[in-house]
Design a protein around this motif. Structure first.
Motif, PDB file in Angstrom:
ATOM      1  N   ARG A 299       1.007  -1.120   0.016  1.00 28.63           N
ATOM      2  CA  ARG A 299      -0.035   0.043   0.035  1.00 28.63           C
ATOM      3  C   ARG A 299       0.800   1.291   0.000  1.00 28.63           C
ATOM      4  O   ARG A 299       1.298   1.776   1.104  1.00 28.63           O
ATOM      5  CB  ARG A 299      -0.889  -0.044   1.273  1.00 28.63           C
ATOM      6  N   TYR A 300       1.335   1.845  -1.117  1.00 31.20           N
ATOM      7  CA  TYR A 300       2.177   2.802  -1.231  1.00 31.20           C
ATOM      8  C   TYR A 300       2.230   3.602  -2.585  1.00 31.20           C
ATOM      9  O   TYR A 300       1.335   3.020  -3.739  1.00 31.20           O
ATOM     10  CB  TYR A 300       3.592   2.323  -1.197  1.00 31.20           C
ATOM     11  N   LEU A 301       2.645   4.649  -2.629  1.00 33.11           N
ATOM     12  CA  LEU A 301       2.838   5.465  -3.872  1.00 33.11           C
ATOM     13  C   LEU A 301       4.473   5.869  -3.980  1.00 33.11           C
ATOM     14  O   LEU A 301       4.942   6.392  -2.961  1.00 33.11           O
ATOM     15  CB  LEU A 301       1.846   6.858  -4.138  1.00 33.11           C
ATOM     16  N   ARG A 302       5.149   5.338  -5.022  1.00 33.06           N
ATOM     17  CA  ARG A 302       6.614   5.653  -4.920  1.00 33.06           C
ATOM     18  C   ARG A 302       6.983   6.371  -6.531  1.00 33.06           C
ATOM     19  O   ARG A 302       6.113   5.851  -7.312  1.00 33.06           O
ATOM     20  CB  ARG A 302       7.166   4.353  -4.728  1.00 33.06           C
ATOM     21  N   HIS A 303       7.756   7.141  -6.366  1.00 33.35           N
ATOM     22  CA  HIS A 303       8.248   7.775  -7.524  1.00 33.35           C
ATOM     23  C   HIS A 303       9.311   6.840  -8.078  1.00 33.35           C
ATOM     24  O   HIS A 303      10.089   6.490  -7.416  1.00 33.35           O
ATOM     25  CB  HIS A 303       8.924   9.244  -7.385  1.00 33.35           C
ATOM     26  N   LEU A 304       9.090   6.606  -9.611  1.00 34.28           N
ATOM     27  CA  LEU A 304      10.087   5.782 -10.139  1.00 34.28           C
ATOM     28  C   LEU A 304      11.279   6.648 -10.591  1.00 34.28           C
ATOM     29  O   LEU A 304      11.000   7.667 -10.913  1.00 34.28           O
ATOM     30  CB  LEU A 304       9.500   4.944 -11.303  1.00 34.28           C
ATOM     31  N   THR A 305      12.322   5.915 -10.630  1.00 36.91           N
ATOM     32  CA  THR A 305      13.280   6.675 -11.294  1.00 36.91           C
ATOM     33  C   THR A 305      13.051   6.857 -12.797  1.00 36.91           C
ATOM     34  O   THR A 305      12.563   5.996 -13.383  1.00 36.91           O
ATOM     35  CB  THR A 305      14.516   5.789 -11.170  1.00 36.91           C
ATOM     36  N   GLY A 306      13.045   8.122 -13.232  1.00 38.08           N
ATOM     37  CA  GLY A 306      12.846   8.205 -14.643  1.00 38.08           C
ATOM     38  C   GLY A 306      11.381   8.986 -14.700  1.00 38.08           C
ATOM     39  O   GLY A 306      11.012   9.505 -15.658  1.00 38.08           O
ATOM     40  N   GLY A 307      10.942   9.262 -13.483  1.00 40.32           N
ATOM     41  CA  GLY A 307       9.622  10.035 -13.427  1.00 40.32           C
ATOM     42  C   GLY A 307       8.244   9.466 -13.445  1.00 40.32           C
ATOM     43  O   GLY A 307       7.517  10.057 -13.404  1.00 40.32           O
ATOM     44  N   GLY A 308       8.171   8.024 -13.359  1.00 37.67           N
ATOM     45  CA  GLY A 308       7.013   7.371 -13.412  1.00 37.67           C
ATOM     46  C   GLY A 308       6.452   7.274 -11.715  1.00 37.67           C
ATOM     47  O   GLY A 308       7.128   7.746 -10.991  1.00 37.67           O
ATOM     48  N   LEU A 309       5.493   6.656 -11.773  1.00 36.70           N
ATOM     49  CA  LEU A 309       4.763   6.364 -10.481  1.00 36.70           C
ATOM     50  C   LEU A 309       4.528   4.882 -10.459  1.00 36.70           C
ATOM     51  O   LEU A 309       4.025   4.274 -11.037  1.00 36.70           O
ATOM     52  CB  LEU A 309       3.431   7.061 -10.191  1.00 36.70           C
ATOM     53  N   ALA A 310       4.863   4.426  -9.204  1.00 40.70           N
ATOM     54  CA  ALA A 310       4.689   3.017  -8.773  1.00 40.70           C
ATOM     55  C   ALA A 310       3.570   3.115  -7.584  1.00 40.70           C
ATOM     56  O   ALA A 310       3.840   3.513  -6.641  1.00 40.70           O
ATOM     57  CB  ALA A 310       5.920   2.384  -8.154  1.00 40.70           C
ATOM     58  N   ILE A 311       2.440   2.264  -7.819  1.00 39.28           N
ATOM     59  CA  ILE A 311       1.337   2.309  -6.971  1.00 39.28           C
ATOM     60  C   ILE A 311       1.243   0.946  -6.416  1.00 39.28           C
ATOM     61  O   ILE A 311       0.981  -0.190  -7.060  1.00 39.28           O
ATOM     62  CB  ILE A 311      -0.091   2.493  -7.873  1.00 39.28           C
ATOM     63  N   GLY A 312       1.356   0.541  -5.115  1.00 35.37           N
ATOM     64  CA  GLY A 312       0.921  -0.442  -4.437  1.00 35.37           C
ATOM     65  C   GLY A 312      -0.354  -0.821  -4.720  1.00 35.37           C
ATOM     66  O   GLY A 312      -1.434   0.053  -4.861  1.00 35.37           O
ATOM     67  N   ALA A 313      -0.527  -2.326  -5.000  1.00 32.26           N
ATOM     68  CA  ALA A 313      -1.815  -2.844  -5.461  1.00 32.26           C
ATOM     69  C   ALA A 313      -3.001  -2.496  -4.385  1.00 32.26           C
ATOM     70  O   ALA A 313      -4.091  -2.350  -4.764  1.00 32.26           O
ATOM     71  CB  ALA A 313      -1.860  -4.124  -6.112  1.00 32.26           C
TER      72      ALA A 313
END
Lengths: 829, 176, 338
Positions: free
Chosen positions: C58-72
Motif C-alpha cells: 500500500r504505497y505510492l513511490r516515484h520511479l526513477t525516470g519520473g513514473g509512479l509505482a502504485i502498491g496494489a
C-alpha cells in the motif's frame, strides 16, 4: 351526533360515491385574509430529531424477545406450474422451525388470491415460506427446498401481449375489451371532422419501480388470541380490517402499528401477502415473526407503475380551439392489477366537447402493478402534453397560448365548476420564472413552424377485435428545424425549453376522524388513525391543532400510525391526508376549545360568547384582566382530560375540488453523445392554503426528482428469453443521484381553496410528479426538433432520435440541391 | 492470523466509544452485526450490496458501506454509527442542519446521509459545495430530499469551519 | 452468503500459499466486488484470504525516470487524494473520481479494481451465462445494451460479450501502465511487469476470470510511466445517470502536441470490450499529422472501426465517436474545453 351522508370520494384519480359518517357540523374555512400564526409557518418536522439520531423505529428496526425470521421462496419462472415440492431439506437446516407451502397452508378468510398458488404467473410469485431463529438460517433453508416446475409459455412484452397469438397469462386472454375503461363525451368523429388540424402520436412509457428504501415487511406477534402487527404500510386501518377477516378475529383483537416508514409511494396501500404469511408463522410457532423482503423481492413482487403504450389524437380549429381528443391506452398491469386513470388528463385538462378515452389492462407474466405516486396521470400527461406541443407546432402557436385557448373552467366529466383553479396563474408565474419569452426572441418557435420532414412511425395499436383508431393508419413524426440557439452554447449542444400542465385531485374527503385531548398541564395530544409516510403529516396536524387552540406547536404531540391510538384515519394516498385528516383535527381541536371556553366561563363567571381563547389564555374579549391561563384552567380539572372530537365534513356538492400546476423544464442535449441534461425545473402548483411551506417544498422537490427519474433513467428491464427481470436491484435500475438534480425553483400559487374544506388546503404529495416528465420531453422536442415518444430518454433513444434528425436534414439538403422544395429558412448549421 | 470460522468467532471492536466482544460467523456483515447483535438500528439495510448508501457508518474515521464490510474484519477497529453522534444531548452540526433544512423526508436514508457528510467534515472542515455534492452522490434518497440534504451539508460545513477556525486561531486571520 | 472461513493474511507468501493450494479460497481485499458476488451467490467461496492488512503493498513511490509505482492495495481514495496523480496523470485522477462513490473508493483497492468481474446482469443474476457453466451467453441475444462492441469475435452465444467495468484500467491503458504480478513461490526480483492490456482476457466458460491470473497470482504493483513532456490527458465517461454507474462508453486520451502537430496520440476506450480497447489504427493515423477537422473526423471514424453492435448496443457506436471527438477537442484545443 354522527350522521350518514352521501359524498363523492376521489382516490388516486378515480371517483366513487359513498356513504360516510360525519360527526357534527363542519366549521367554515379560515378566511383568506385571516392571519394565521402556526398554519403557514415553515416549521421543521416534529419528528425530525428521531430521524437524524437514528432513534426513529421503522418496521425494519422492530426487535422483539424471542423473535423469529421468515423468508419467502419465490418462483424463478415467469410462468410455471408447480409440480412437486419437497421441504424436508429445509426443515433439516439447524434453526428452522417451520415451512409453509400450498400443501399445508391453513384455510383463511383472506380475500386475496391464494397465498401459495400452484400456477405461478410471474417471477417472484410465492412458492413457500421458511421461519427460523435467524435470517441466515431461513435464507440457507430456502436453497434446500426442492421444487419441480413445469415451465409454461410466457409473455413479458406489452406490445407482444396484445397480439392475438401471444402466450396467455390467463386462458381468457391478456386483454379484456369488456373490462376496458371507456369514457365518451360528445362525438369525436364529428369533432375530428370539424378540425382544421389533426395531430396524432404514439407514446411509450416504461415500468417504474417504486424502490421504497424500506422494503415491504411486517413483524407479527400473537398474545393469546390477539394479533399485533408492525407493518410498513400506508393504511393501518386497512391492514387491520383485512387481517381480522383473514384470521376470523374481532377487529379489537388486531392492532396494526406503523410509526415510521421508509417510503411507500403508493405501493404500500394494501395488505401484504407477506404480512399474512408472517402472522400465520407467528401463530404456528407461538413466537413473534419478522418477515422483510429483500431488494430483489421488492422489485419483483410489490408493484410498479405500469408501462404504457398510448395513442393520442387531437383535433383543433386553426385558432387552436380543440374539437376532439381521442386517447387510447394499453397498460401492462402484470399478472393481475389495475389500469390507473391514464386517460384522466385527456378527459379533464382542456375544454373540449368531444372526448373519448379507452384504457385497457394488458396482463403480463410480471409482478402485479400497484399505485405509484399519481398513477396514470404521470403517464397520460406525457402523451397529452406531448401532443399539445405537436399541435402548437402545427398551428404555429405558443404552447402556453394554445393551452390558455383551451382553458377549462369546469370539470367536464362531472359538469361542475372547479372550487378553485390557479392554473392560469401557474402558467404566468412559471413562464416568468423560466424566461419563457426567450423561447420566442431566440427564434426557437417561429423557426419550428417549418416542418422539415415527416418520418414514418409505427402503426397504431388496437386490441383484438377493436376497430383501429380513427385517422390515418400510421403515425408520423414531425421533424422541425430547431431555432437559433443561444450564443453561449457550443455547436454540439442544443438547449430547449418545455412545459406541461398538471391536474389531479387532492381534495380528500370523509371519512376521517380525530381526537384532541387537552392534558392537565395544557399540553395537547392529537390522536388519529392516519399515518405519516414521510410526508410530514405529524407536523402539519400539530400545526393545525396548535392554530385552532392558539398554543405553541411544541405543546402538541400527534399520535398516529396505530389502530389503537385514535379514531379512523384513511389511507395515506391520493394526496388526501392534509385535506381529509387536517380538517378533522381542526374540528376536534375546535370541539376541545369550545369545552375549554365553557369550563372557563363558569370559573370566570362570564358568558361563553364573551370569551376568547388566545395565546394560551381564555379571557373576556376586550377585558384581558378577566381571564385565566389555559394551563391554570386545565390544572383546576384534576386529572381530567378535555377531549374534543372531530371529523372531516362532506365534500361540497356544487363544485369539483382539484389541484393544478405547471412545470417548466430547461434542457441541454449533447448531439455528439446523446446526453440529456436537465438544467432547470420551475414548478408552480396550486394546492390551496399551504400548512407548512417547508415540508411542501420537500414534497415538490421530491416529486420533481422522481419525475426526472421516470423521464430520464428509470426503466424495468426484462430478459425476453427467460422472462426474468434484469434490473431488480439498485445498480441496474437507476434512480437519480444527487448529481442528477437540476436547479428546482418552485412556487405555490397563493390563496386558499375556501370551498374545499375547513382548512382551505389541498394535497401536494402527487401533483409535483405529474408534469415533470412531460415538460422534460417537450423541452427535448424544443431542443432537437424531433419529438421523443418513448420514455425514459436514455442514450439509445436519444441517439436514435438524433440520427433520424440527421437523416432528415440530409434528405432535405439533397432535395434543396436538386432544386426541389426549399425547407424553410433553416439550413444546416 | 489463523484461519477463522466458518462458525462463530469472537471479534472485539469499539462502537461509539464502547468496546464490545461479539461472537459472529465470518459471513456476518458489519451492518448485520450492528443491527442484530448490538441493536444499533440506525444504519439501514436497503440494498445490501453497496448500491444505496443507507448503511454508511464510519470505520476508523472513514465512511464505508457497512454491508460491504465483514464484522470479522473489524477486530480492534473503531466504528461510529449515527447513534454515536449525540454528545451530552447535543446533536452534531450535520444533524442540526438536517432538522433545520427538512433534509429527511421518510428518514430511511438519513442516518447514512448524515454519517457520510460527517466523515467528510471530519476529514475536511472546509468542505466546498462541490465536496458536499460529491459526498451526497454516494447516498441515494428515493424521496428526493437531495436539494435539502445539500443545503444542510452546506450549513453544517459552515458551522464546522467556524468551529475549526475558533479552535485554531493561528490561521483564523486567513478568513473562513 | 454461504458460510465461509476467513483468514487475515500476515504475509503475501501465506496468502499465496492458501490461494494456490486451497480449492474454494478467494483473495479478498476491498471486498466491494467479491462481497456483492458472494451475496448474490454468483460465487460461493469457502475461504476468504484477506490481504488488506499487508501494508507493504500500500504505497505510492516515484520511479526513477519520473513514473509512479502504485502498491496494489492502495485504495482508490488514497490515489484520488494524491497530488502527483492529479498533476501528472490527470486522466487517471479523473477516472478514479468517477468510479463508484466516496464510500466505495475508501474501501476499493486499485488492484481489486483492475481484477474485478464483469457487471453483466446476466452474469450477476439468475440467467444463462457461460461463466455460470451454461452453454450459452444470455446477453448475446438478449438485453445487451451495456455489452461489447469489440473483441468478442462472434455473437453466436459461445462467447462472453460482457465488458470490463473498470474506469482506471482505461486511463492506465492510455498511459501505457504496467502491472507487476507476484507468482506464488517466485522471489520478488522475479516478479514480472506486464503491459496492462495484457492483464485482461476474455472470460470463458472454463476460465471465468477477467484476467490472466492463476490462483495465487496477485497483482502487487501498477507502474505508470512518465508521460511525454507537454502531453495532455483526458478521461470522459458516459453514464446512464450523473454518478454511481458503470461506463456506457468511456474514453481516455493522451496526446502530445508539437505545435499544431500530433506527435503522439493514445486512445483507450472503456465499456466496449472485455478489456480497455486501444484504438490503435486511429492512433497510428494521427501520429505526426497536423490537427485539422478532417484528421479529427478520420480519427473518430477509425476509433469505431470494426465495431460489431449486438443489437441493443448500436447506440454505443455514435456514442463512442462523440466521446472520442470530445476527447480530441479537449486534448488538442485547450481553449475550447470539452
Amino acid at each position: 351526533m354522527p350522521e350518514l351522508r352521501k359524498t363523492v370520494v376521489e382516490i388516486e384519480g378515480r371517483l366513487h360515491e359513498e356513504y360516510v359518517v360525519v360527526d357534527g357540523e363542519d366549521l367554515p374555512a379560515w378566511p383568506e385574509d385571516r392571519v394565521l400564526s402556526r398554519v403557514g409557518q415553515p416549521l421543521p418536522r416534529v419528528d425530525a430529531r428521531a430521524k437524524v439520531t437514528g432513534t426513529a423505529r421503522f418496521t425494519h428496526d422492530i426487535q422483539l424477545p424471542g423473535m423469529l425470521h421468515a423468508r419467502i421462496l419465490r418462483s424463478p419462472h415467469p410462468h410455471a406450474r408447480l409440480r412437486r415440492i419437497d421441504v424436508s431439506g429445509a426443515l433439516a437446516v439447524p434453526g428452522v422451525l417451520a415451512v409453509l407451502t400450498h400443501e399445508n397452508v391453513p384455510e383463511l378468510g383472506w380475500p386475496g388470491r391464494p397465498l401459495f398458488d400452484t400456477v405461478l404467473r410471474y417471477q417472484g410469485a410465492e412458492v413457500a415460506a421458511v421461519v427460523a431463529v435467524d435470517e441466515a438460517a431461513a435464507t440457507d433453508a430456502l436453497d434446500k427446498i426442492s421444487v419441480e416446475y413445469e415451465p409454461l409459455p410466457f409473455v413479458v412484452d406489452l406490445e407482444a401481449a396484445v397480439e392475438p397469438d401471444a402466450p396467455r397469462v390467463y386462458p381468457e386472454g391478456n386483454v379484456s375489451a369488456d373490462e376496458a375503461s371507456v369514457y365518451v363525451r360528445g362525438d369525436t368523429d364529428q369533432g375530428f371532422a370539424e378540425a382544421d388540424v389533426v395531430v396524432e402520436a404514439n407514446f411509450r412509457t416504461a415500468a417504474q419501480l417504486h424502490n421504497c428504501f424500506e422494503t415491504h415487511g411486517s413483524v407479527c406477534s400473537w398474545d393469546g388470541g390477539r394479533l399485533t402487527v408492525w407493518d410498513s404500510t400506508q393504511h393501518v386501518f386497512g391492514v387491520r380490517k383485512t387481517l381480522a377477516q383473514a384470521f376470523g378475529l374481532p377487529m379489537h383483537d388486531v392492532r396494526v402499528i406503523k410509526q415510521f416508514m421508509g417510503g411507500g409511494f403508493g405501493s404500500k396501500g394494501g395488505t401484504g401477502r407477506y404480512t399474512v404469511i408472517a402472522a400465520l408463522l407467528a401463530r404456528q410457532t407461538g413466537r413473534p415473526v419478522k418477515l422483510l423482503l429483500d431488494r430483489r423481492e421488492e422489485n419483483l413482487a410489490t408493484g410498479h407503475r405500469h408501462n404504457t403504450l398510448q395513442y393520442i389524437k387531437l383535433g383543433a380549429r386553426s385558432d387552436g380551439t380543440l374539437t376532439a381528443i381521442y386517447h387510447q391506452v394499453f397498460a401492462g398491469v402484470g399478472a393481475w392489477g389495475w389500469v390507473a386513470p391514464v386517460g384522466g388528463p385527456a378527459r379533464e385538462l382542456y375544454r373540449c366537447p368531444n372526448v373519448k378515452t379507452e384504457e385497457y389492462a394488458v396482463c403480463l407474466n410480471l409482478g402485479p402493478d400497484s399505485a405509484f405516486r399519481a398513477p396514470g396521470y404521470v403517464e397520460g400527461t406525457v402523451a397529452l402534453e406531448g401532443a399539445m406541443d405537436d399541435l402548437a407546432v402545427a398551428l404555429g402557436m405558443d404552447p402556453i397560448e394554445l393551452r390558455l385557448r383551451n382553458y377549462a373552467d369546469t370539470n367536464q366529466p362531472r359538469n361542475l365548476p372547479y372550487s378553485g383553479k390557479g392554473l392560469r396563474e401557474a402558467y404566468r408565474i412559471g413562464a416568468e420564472l423560466m424566461g419563457w419569452h426567450l423561447r420566442e426572441t431566440t427564434g426557437y418557435l417561429p423557426r419550428k413552424r417549418t416542418i422539415l420532414a415527416t418520418l414514418g412511425g409505427g402503426g397504431n395499436h388496437s386490441p383484438e377485435g377493436e376497430q383501429p383508431p380513427a385517422g390515418p393508419g400510421g403515425v408520423e413524426d414531425l421533424v422541425c428545424w430547431p431555432g437559433t440557439q443561444p450564443e453561449d452554447l457550443p455547436p454540439h449542444r442544443r438547449r430547449g425549453l418545455g412545459m406541461a400542465s398538471q391536474i389531479w385531485g387532492g381534495g380528500g374527503g370523509p371519512p376521517a376522524h380525530a381526537e384532541v385531548r387537552v392534558n392537565p398541564d395544557a399540553t395537547v395530544t392529537v390522536a388519529t388513525g392516519t399515518q405519516d409516510i414521510g410526508t410530514g403529516t405529524r407536523t402539519v396536524l400539530a400545526q393545525v391543532a396548535a392554530e385552532e387552540l392558539s398554543i405553541p406547536v411544541e405543546h402538541v404531540r400527534v399520535l398516529l400510525g396505530d389502530t389503537e391510538a385514535g379514531p379512523y384515519g384513511p389511507i395515506s394516498a391520493g394526496s388526501l391526508t392534509v385535506a381529509s385528516v387536517g380538517p378533522a383535527v381542526r374540528a376536534a381541536a375546535a370541539d376541545a376549545r369550545r369545552q375549554l371556553v365553557e369550563l372557563a366561563a363558569s370559573l370566570l363567571d362570564a358568558k361563553v360568547e364573551e370569551l376568547i381563547l388566545k395565546d394560551g389564555r381564555v379571557e373576556v374579549a376586550g377585558s384581558p384582566e378577566r381571564g385565566i391561563a389555559l394551563r391554570e384552567l386545565t390544572a383546576r380539572l384534576g386529572n381530567f382530560m378535555v377531549t374534543g372530537h372531530g371529523s372531516r365534513g362532506p365534500n361540497p356538492e356544487d363544485v369539483a375540488v382539484h389541484t393544478f400546476g405547471a412545470q417548466f423544464a430547461e434542457v441541454e442535449v449533447d448531439l455528439e453523445t446523446g446526453a440529456v441534461e436537465v438544467t432547470r425545473i420551475v414548478a408552480v402548483h396550486d394546492s390551496g392554503r399551504i400548512i407548512n411551506p417547508l415540508t411542501t417544498s420537500s414534497q415538490v422537490e421530491g416529486g420533481v426528482i422522481q419525475g426526472l427519474g421516470f423521464a430520464l433513467s428509470e426503466e424495468r428491464a426484462v430478459d425476453p428469453q427467460t422472462g426474468r427481470v434484469l434490473s431488480a436491484d439498485l445498480e441496474n435500475y437507476r434512480i437519480p443521484t444527487a448529481l442528477d438534480v437540476p436547479i428546482i425553483d418552485h412556487v405555490m400559487v397563493p390563496g386558499a381553496d375556501l370551498a374545499a374544506n375547513n382548512l382551505g388546503a389541498k394535497g401536494v404529495g402527487e401533483p409535483p410528479i405529474i408534469p415533470t416528465a412531460a415538460a422534460v420531453a417537450n423541452a427535448v422536442y424544443d431542443a432537437l426538433g424531433i419529438r421523443p415518444t418513448d420514455l425514459p430518454l436514455t442514450r439509445p433513444r436519444v441517439l436514435a432520435a438524433i440520427k433520424r434528425l440527421e437523416e432528415a436534414a440530409q434528405a432535405v439538403e439533397a432535395g434543396a440541391e436538386s432544386g426541389k422544395e426549399q425547407a424553410g429558412e433553416g439550413g444546416t448549421r | 492470523m489463523e484461519r477463522r470460522g466458518p462458525g462463530p468467532v469472537p471479534v472485539r471492536m469499539t462502537v461509539n466509544g464502547v468496546t464490545y466482544e461479539l461472537t459472529v460467523p465470518p459471513r456476518r456483515t458489519l451492518l448485520d452485526a450492528l443491527r442484530e447483535d448490538l441493536g444499533l438500528t440506525g444504519a439501514k439495510r436497503v440494498c445490501d450490496e453497496g448500491t444505496c448508501g443507507a448503511c454508511t457508518v464510519s470505520l476508523d474515521g472513514q465512511a464505508v458501506y457497512s454491508c460491504l464490510v465483514l464484522a470479522v474484519e473489524c477486530e480492534g477497529r473503531t466504528v461510529e454509527t449515527v447513534e454515536g453522534l449525540i454528545r451530552d444531548g447535543e446533536l452534531h452540526p450535520v444533524q442540526e442542519a438536517f432538522i433545520e433544512h427538512d433534509a429527511a423526508q421518510c428518514g430511511f436514508c438519513t442516518p447514512g446521509q448524515i454519517m457520510a457528510l460527517k466523515a467528510l467534515l471530519d476529514q475536511n472542515p472546509r468542505a466546498s459545495l462541490e465536496d458536499i455534492r460529491q459526498t451526497v452522490a454516494g447516498n441515494l434518497c428515493r424521496c428526493g430530499a437531495y436539494p435539502k440534504i445539500i443545503a444542510a451539508g452546506l450549513t453544517a460545513a459552515g458551522v464546522v469551519a467556524a468551529r475549526a477556525a475558533a479552535k485554531a486561531p493561528e490561521d483564523g486571520g486567513a478568513g473562513a | 452468503m454461504k458460510p465461509f472461513a476467513y483468514t487475515a493474511a500476515t504475509s503475501l507468501d501465506q496468502a499465496q500459499e492458501i490461494l494456490s493450494e486451497e480449492w474454494g479460497s478467494r483473495l479478498y481485499a476491498g471486498g466491494t466486488d467479491l462481497l456483492t458476488l458472494t451475496k448474490r451467490g454468483t460465487v460461493s467461496p469457502d475461504h476468504l484470504v484477506d490481504i488488506k492488512g499487508l501494508a507493504d503493498f500500500r504505497y505510492l513511490r516515484h520511479l526513477t525516470g519520473g513514473g509512479l509505482a502504485i502498491g496494489a492495495l492502495t485504495t482508490l481514495a488514497e490515489l484520488e487524494a494524491n497530488r502527483t496523480v492529479h498533476r501528472r496523470f490527470p486522466a487517471l485522477a479523473r477516472s478514479i473520481a468517477v468510479t463508484g462513490t466516496p464510500q466505495l473508493r475508501n474501501r476499493a483497492t486499485v488492484g481489486g479494481n483492475l481484477c474485478q468481474q464483469p457487471r453483466c446482469w446476466y452474469y450477476r443474476g439468475d440467467f444463462p451465462c457461460l461463466l455460470h457453466g451454461d452453454e450459452v451467453c444470455g446477453a448475446a441475444k438478449g438485453e445487451n445494451a451495456y455489452h461489447a462492441l469489440f473483441g468478442y469475435e462472434s455473437a453466436d452465444g459461445n462467447r462472453c460479450v460482457a465488458v470490463h467495468p473498470s474506469d482506471p484500467a482505461v486511463a492506465l491503458s492510455a498511459l501505457e501502465a504496467e502491472v507487476v504480478v507476484a507468482v506464488p513461490g517466485e522471489a520478488p526480483v522475479n516478479w514480472e511487469a506486464t503491459p496492462i492490456d495484457d492483464l485482461f482476457q476474455q472470460p470463458t466458460k472454463d476460465f471465468p476470470g477477467t484476467t490472466i491470473l492463476n490462483p495465487g497470482d496477485v497483482v502487487v504493483e501498477i507502474r505508470v510511466p512518465e508521460q511525454p513532456k507537454g502531453s495532455r490527458q483526458v478521461y470522459l465517461k458516459a453514464m446512464d445517470r450523473a454518478a454511481w454507474a458503470f461506463a456506457l462508453v468511456s474514453v481516455a486520451a493522451v496526446a502530445t502536441l508539437d505545435g499544431n502537430r500530433l506527435a503522439d496520440l493514445r486512445l483507450a476506450l472503456g465499456g466496449v470490450a472485455y478489456k480497455p480497447w486501444r484504438a490503435r489504427h486511429a492512433e497510428e493515423i494521427a501520429r505526426g499529422h497536423v490537427v485539422s477537422p478532417e484528421l479529427v473526423d478520420e480519427i473518430v471514424e477509425l476509433a469505431a472501426e470494426g465495431a460489431m453492435p449486438l443489437g441493443a448496443n448500436e447506440y454505443k457506436v455514435p456514442l463512442l465517436k462523440g466521446l472520442v471527438r470530445q476527447a480530441l477537442r479537449a486534448v488538442t484545443d485547450e481553449s475550447r474545453g470539452i
